[in-house]
Design an enzyme around this catalytic site. Structure first.
Site, PDB file in Angstrom:
ATOM      1  N   GLU A   1       1.933 -26.759  -3.368  1.00  0.00           N
ATOM      2  CA  GLU A   1       0.751 -27.506  -3.809  1.00  0.00           C
ATOM      3  C   GLU A   1      -0.233 -26.659  -4.615  1.00  0.00           C
ATOM      4  OE1 GLU A   1      -0.735 -25.423  -0.169  1.00  0.00           O
ATOM      5  OE2 GLU A   1       1.148 -26.359  -0.784  1.00  0.00           O
TER       6      GLU A   1
ATOM      7  N   SER B   1       2.193 -16.950  -0.184  1.00  0.00           N
ATOM      8  CA  SER B   1       1.061 -16.052   0.035  1.00  0.00           C
ATOM      9  C   SER B   1       0.846 -15.938   1.534  1.00  0.00           C
ATOM     10  CB  SER B   1      -0.196 -16.599  -0.654  1.00  0.00           C
ATOM     11  OG  SER B   1      -1.311 -15.773  -0.404  1.00  0.00           O
TER      12      SER B   1
ATOM     13  N   LYS C   1       2.231  -8.044   2.393  1.00  0.00           N
ATOM     14  CA  LYS C   1       2.036  -9.450   2.083  1.00  0.00           C
ATOM     15  C   LYS C   1       3.103  -9.973   1.125  1.00  0.00           C
ATOM     16  CE  LYS C   1      -1.554 -12.679   0.564  1.00  0.00           C
ATOM     17  NZ  LYS C   1      -2.962 -12.810   0.095  1.00  0.00           N
TER      18      LYS C   1
ATOM     19  N   ARG D   1     -10.004 -12.014  -5.290  1.00  0.00           N
ATOM     20  CA  ARG D   1     -10.760 -11.983  -4.037  1.00  0.00           C
ATOM     21  C   ARG D   1     -10.428 -10.750  -3.209  1.00  0.00           C
ATOM     22  NH1 ARG D   1      -8.261 -15.956  -0.024  1.00  0.00           N
ATOM     23  NH2 ARG D   1      -6.820 -14.187   0.041  1.00  0.00           N
TER      24      ARG D   1
ATOM     25  N   CYS E   1       3.108 -23.883   5.416  1.00  0.00           N
ATOM     26  CA  CYS E   1       2.810 -22.453   5.603  1.00  0.00           C
ATOM     27  C   CYS E   1       2.422 -22.145   7.057  1.00  0.00           C
ATOM     28  CB  CYS E   1       1.738 -22.005   4.612  1.00  0.00           C
ATOM     29  SG  CYS E   1       1.718 -20.195   4.385  1.00  0.00           S
TER      30      CYS E   1
ATOM     31  N   HIS F   1       3.759 -22.580  -0.602  1.00  0.00           N
ATOM     32  CA  HIS F   1       2.626 -23.383  -1.057  1.00  0.00           C
ATOM     33  C   HIS F   1       2.934 -24.074  -2.380  1.00  0.00           C
ATOM     34  CE1 HIS F   1      -0.511 -22.391   1.850  1.00  0.00           C
ATOM     35  NE2 HIS F   1      -0.108 -21.138   1.820  1.00  0.00           N
TER      36      HIS F   1
END
Length: 305
Positions: free
Chosen positions: A237, A192, A163, A249, A142, A235
């Site tokens: 992972e 993300s 985003k 969040r 990333c 991502h």
């Protein structure tokens, strides 16, 4: 074979509960085998979560892996205890004399900043330069991929209108890529991020080859011709609940955020999201460790060039 991690690392208990084969330092010391030496430069603020995510993937292969955790000395972690950092992490000065079979450079939540304004940029550049002569294959993730592409090849990142957030379908551009050997024709990957790299910028660099991409998320995987440097823009992972935690969040902080695409069942945040990318993530890291590290790294790391 298992991943070898420090006896008291929190990830050890988590992975054992998930039935992932973990070998502690105590047991590993009795085996006559050279494990792959993997260095993880963890730039994420949630150190424990991130080290567990990567340990999970590195531990799910037939190869024995010895993991060394590293952080930047020029930035002090605010979200991880000093005791944890002192117990389990090394600085660059403490490992610069060593050679490694493989290295992972994680993402970091600093994409809103120009690269040169990142607090640890100079140190990161030194580490990335060092990796060219002391690491057999480096896996950039990333923002870490964007940083590596900018530093090594001058490829700029570009701000997105909004985003890129969710789980997106991908295909292999280069069908013969051994990094994607065994993959389905379409595979899912979490993204993300607020920035991206452009295909046309990458294609102007002869040393780089695009391996896989997504119509909506753009270029996903690219590498140098010999695989010594690999760049992953998403991502794989991530845990099943990672995007949910990021979504909550941002909502709590009053930031503009949309429901992550292709994530919650029926786009309902009250429903538990399934992990639709777990098998491809495990295969990605298994292929990297096997074909780009184990099969080609010298047995004697002092001979690394």
């Amino acid at each position: 074979m298992p991943i070898k991690i420090p006896n008291e690392l929190p990830a050890a208990k988590t992975l054992a509960e998930e039935n992932i084969f973990v070998m502690t330092e105590t047991r590993a010391s009795g085996q006559d085998i050279r494990p792959l030496q993997i260095l993880l430069l963890n730039l994420m603020p949630t150190k424990v979560i991130t080290e567990t995510q990567f340990s999970r993937l590195l531990g799910n292969t037939p190869l024995q892996v010895e993991l060394t955790l590293m952080h930047t000395a020029s930035h002090q972690s605010k979200n991880t205890s000093e005791e944890h950092m002192l117990a389990f992490y090394s600085t660059f000065d403490e490992v610069r004399h060593r050679n490694f079979d493989g290295m992972i450079i994680t993402g970091a939540p600093v994409e809103h900043l120009p690269f040169e304004e990142v607090e640890y940029w100079d140190e990161l550049c030194e580490i990335m330069d060092w990796s060219l002569t002391h690491v057999h294959s480096t896996f950039h993730i990333c923002w870490g991929a964007q940083a590596g592409l900018y530093h090594h090849f001058g490829i700029q990142k570009h701000q997105l209108e909004k985003k890129l957030f969710g789980i997106f379908p991908h295909r292999a551009d280069y069908k013969r890529s051994i990094l994607f050997r065994g993959f389905d024709d379409v595979f899912m990957v979490p993204h993300s991020r607020h920035t991206t790299v452009l295909r046309e910028d990458i294609e102007r660099v002869p040393k780089l080859k695009i391996l896989a991409s997504s119509e909506e998320a753009g270029v996903f995987a690219l590498s140098t011709r010999n695989g010594r440097q690999i760049f992953i823009t998403g991502h794989p992972e991530y845990d099943a609940d990672t995007l949910n935690r990021e979504y909550v969040r941002d909502l709590t902080a009053g930031k503009p955020i949309e429901i992550p695409k292709n994530y919650f069942p029926n786009d309902n945040p009250k429903k538990t999201p399934p992990a639709t990318w777990r098998s491809s993530a495990n295969l990605l890291y298994s292929n990297w460790l096997n074909y780009f590290v184990y099969q080609t790294t010298p047995y004697n790391l002092d001979k690394l060039k």
